[in-house]
Design an enzyme around this catalytic site. Structure first.
Site, PDB file in Angstrom:
ATOM      1  N   ASP A  91       0.824  -1.206   0.000  1.00 29.02           N
ATOM      2  CA  ASP A  91       0.000   0.000   0.000  1.00 29.02           C
ATOM      3  C   ASP A  91       0.863   1.263   0.000  1.00 29.02           C
ATOM      4  O   ASP A  91       2.065   1.210   0.304  1.00 29.02           O
ATOM      5  CB  ASP A  91      -0.907  -0.026   1.245  1.00 29.02           C
ATOM      6  N   ASP A 149     -11.075   2.124  -3.068  1.00 27.64           N
ATOM      7  CA  ASP A 149     -11.508   1.760  -1.718  1.00 27.64           C
ATOM      8  C   ASP A 149     -13.016   1.653  -1.630  1.00 27.64           C
ATOM      9  O   ASP A 149     -13.547   1.285  -0.590  1.00 27.64           O
ATOM     10  CB  ASP A 149     -10.997   2.780  -0.698  1.00 27.64           C
TER      11      ASP A 149
END
Ligand code: GLA
Length: 714
Positions: A455, A520
């Site tokens: 990430d 997301d």
């Protein structure tokens, strides 16, 4: 003409032709498009235009990297300086090396001691041309500053529209089509990653280009740092496109003898509309980006497929611990899930987003026995184990930062801007990457991990290193080197590229990654659009798509399990919700969807993607096998329809002369009317021509629901 250099080069593969003109001092693309037969010099010369009123006697060519002082008045693709002097470059072509599908032009500016090498390479089959330019400082004593080093491509007259993929966090890759301006279109990304807002790609279209017809050109820059794409219309009416890395003042200085190679710019041409572009990108990625596919085979050698996964993020957020993780693994195994990914929250002191990045040791309060037993338990239950990590970042509240405050990107006397309470490590410091490699290497050695979710959760707002130099260029290269080192040493590991969702989706990082996390948002309705954007450029097996909770945590929208699961079915499927709280009915629908995905993923992950004509209320797409014996089609109703019935669906990609059986394979539970519909539908065989021209009537549908059809050739 330099010795050995031809006046023109005509390079071809099975689909496209490339014509490069070398009559001037610098090579210039004159044509890139559908394959041409029987090309001769006279034809190419005819492309030249007469002297236009109030212009130079002969029009300056749009060379691969035009510079100031060549008679060209547009934005210079190459801009360099020595000391503070910025002068014109007089590059002259010196040699050209030609191989089967590749041209390599070397030019030199003797006065300024600069050399360029332009490399143009056609893909083996797809209509894709890859271009790079290398700039070398030939001076033995003084450094060369580089302000710009872009590739330039002429834009055919009839491509007057552009389409970009744009958006924001939680709603990435939205299509935006518009008329090209009469001046310049300038897209500059300065976020330090490929960004949520300006994906490093651009599509050029004619005003009549549609999904299946018309000319279309895409460019993608294989780069995860700052980038720029410009489309400029010159006063003489010609248009050109420039693309490459966006360099800041002083960011790139070449020492004597040193060189810089621009990121690869990939240009794709289609005569068959935007679907033609997507199909070629998918083919190219499947063929050329071996890490994207080869590793997938390594981590699941038994099936050479992508395991359905459960991710803990929206199930537990930071509150993961041994007890809840064991429960989730048990339930995941019962649902048929094949990989368990432990997201954020597993490491020392990480109870919220304000702390601990950089301290990559397991939190013993949450996992007293460490992660080894968790991974082993996954394996016992038949699941692989994956782990989340965010190597490039550090929390000010961490042992790492307390020990090494000088490891972050920042100029000494600037105050630090925190985003998500975190700072960016300066990866160009060797000790930093040594530390990160050691940490990752220990984790991968000690624990049976087969997958890393890598990430990167903030933009780089302060790009200066401790010496006060702009550093995104170095940072991006150092990131690639670190990822390459991890891959080399742990070839069995698959890597997912995530950056607050879709902030780092590009062909640069794809050299090291196997999957992307596109957004997301797990809102199934929004996700349909995000996924359509993703599939425009990249194949479905690289697209993480998860069944999220309802209500959706980002949008508050509620969706049935049948709809959420149907949307997630189309990529590399996963689940990201607290499956412990599911009702029996939801659990059985989810298990059925996972089964269905497994039964069809060979086709989903290898077939040809076709987007069907959308309407405001409806979206539809198919994946068809190369041999046209099988296809899957989604029809989603996005809103309450104005008419009682949705539009008919006309399928695509089928063999006109074959007969097909059409089955409605999703949803499982149908209303009575839909059940009758299914029986009638399945009671006959349909010709490929019927299905593509007449299509089939759809049953009445609820808004925010999806039907999935499976067609098989008799
Ligand atoms: C980012 C990712 C999410 C999740 C969180 C964890 O936002 O996009 O999927 O991993 O970080 O902090």
């Amino acid at each position: 003409m330099p010795k050995g250099v031809e006046r023109f080069y005509h390079l071809t593969n099975k689909t496209v032709s490339l014509l490069v003109d070398c009559r001037g001092l610098q090579p210039a693309i004159r044509y890139f498009g559908p394959l041409l037969s029987d090309v001769n010099e006279r034809m190419i010369e005819q492309i030249d235009r007469h002297e236009a009123p109030a212009s130079l006697p002969s029009e300056p060519a749009i060379t691969l990297s035009p510079t100031h002082g060549m008679g060209y008045l547009g934005h210079p693709a190459l801009a360099v300086k020595r000391d503070l002097d910025q002068w014109q470059l007089d590059l002259e072509l010196v040699t050209c090396e030609v191989s089967k599908r590749e041209l390599r032009f070397v030019s030199v500016c003797q006065k300024r001691s600069v050399e360029t090498t332009h490399r143009l390479q056609l893909a083996e089959e797809a209509g894709v041309l890859t271009l790079t330019v290398t700039l070398k400082n030939l001076d033995p004593a003084t450094p060369l500053g580089v302000d710009n080093c872009l590739i330039t491509i002429p834009v055919p007259d009839h491509l007057t529209e552009a389409q970009e993929f744009t958006g924001r966090w939680g709603y990435e890759l939205q299509h935006n089509r518009f008329q090209l301006p009469n001046s310049s279109l300038v897209r500059e990304n300065r976020t330090g990653r490929s960004s949520h807002h300006l994906h490093p790609s651009l599509r050029l279209l004619s005003n009549s280009t549609g999904l299946d017809t018309g000319d279309a050109v895409d460019i993608q820059i294989a780069w995860s740092g700052n980038h720029t794409i410009r489309v400029e219309r010159l006063a003489d009416g010609r248009r050109l496109m420039q693309a490459g890395e966006l360099l800041d003042a002083g960011e790139l200085v070449l020492a004597p003898g040193a060189s810089y190679t621009s990121p690869e710019c990939l240009l794709c041409f289609s005569k068959e509309g935007t679907n033609g572009l997507s199909q070629q990108w998918h083919r190219l990625v499947r063929r050329n980006y071996t890490s994207a596919t080869a590793s997938a085979q390594q981590f699941s050698p038994q099936q050479a497929i992508r395991p359905v996964q459960l991710n803990t993020w929206e199930a537990c957020y930071f509150s993961v611990n041994e007890a809840n993780v064991i429960e989730l693994i048990d339930q995941a195994a019962n649902l048929g899930i094949e990989r368990f990914v432990l997201d954020d929250g597993w490491f020392h002191g990480r109870n919220n987003d304000q702390t601990s990045l950089g301290d990559w040791k397991v939190d013993r309060l949450k996992f007293p026995r460490g992660l080894g037993p968790i991974a082993a338990y996954c394996n016992e239950k038949g699941l692989e184990f994956g782990l989340w990590i965010e190597p490039e970042m550090v929390s000010p509240d961490s042992n790492l930062y307390r020990a090494h405050p000088d490891w972050v990107l920042s100029f000494s006397d600037s105050s630090l801007i925190e985003a998500r309470h975190q700072l960016v490590l300066d990866l160009s410091i060797e000790d930093v990457t040594e530390y990160l490699f050691a940490v990752i290497s220990d984790l991968l050695t000690d624990i049976p991990i087969s997958y890393l979710k890598w990430d990167m959760n903030r933009d780089i707002h302060q790009m200066e290193n401790a010496a006060g130099q702009r550093a995104v260029h170095q940072q991006t290269l150092a990131l690639y080197a670190l990822m390459a080192r991890v891959r080399e040493n742990f070839p069995h590991i698959a890597i997912e590229s995530c950056a607050s969702g879709g902030g780092r989706i590009d062909l640069g990082v794809l050299q090291f990654a196997n999957r992307f996390w596109p957004s997301d948002t797990n809102d199934a309705l929004d996700r349909i659009k995000v996924q359509a954007g993703f599939l425009s450029l990249l194949p479905p097996e690289l697209m993480g798509s998860h069944v999220g909770p309802s209500p959706c945590h980002l949008t508050g929208r509620q969706h049935s399990m049948a709809f959420r699961a149907a949307v997630a079915f189309w990529g590399h499927m996963g689940v990201e919700a607290d499956i412990r709280g599911l009702t029996e009915n939801e659990r059985s629908i989810l298990a059925a969807a996972i089964n269905l995905h497994k039964a069809h993923r060979h086709l989903l992950h290898q077939g040809r993607y076709i987007e069907h004509e959308p309407s405001e209320q409806q979206a539809a797409w198919s994946i068809v096998s190369d041999d046209q014996t099988e296809s899957l089609t989604a029809v989603a109703l996005l809103q309450t329809p104005r008419a009682a019935f949705p539009n008919r669906i006309r399928f695509g990609g089928l063999n006109t002369f074959s007969k097909y059986r059409v089955q409605l394979i999703w949803p499982q539970e149908l209303t009575d009317k839909q059940a009758d519909y299914r029986d009638t539908l399945e009671s006959t065989m349909y010709g490929g021509d019927w299905l593509q021209n007449v299509g089939i009537t759809l049953p009445i549908m609820h808004p925010e629901s999806m039907l999935i059809f499976h067609l098989t050739k008799s």
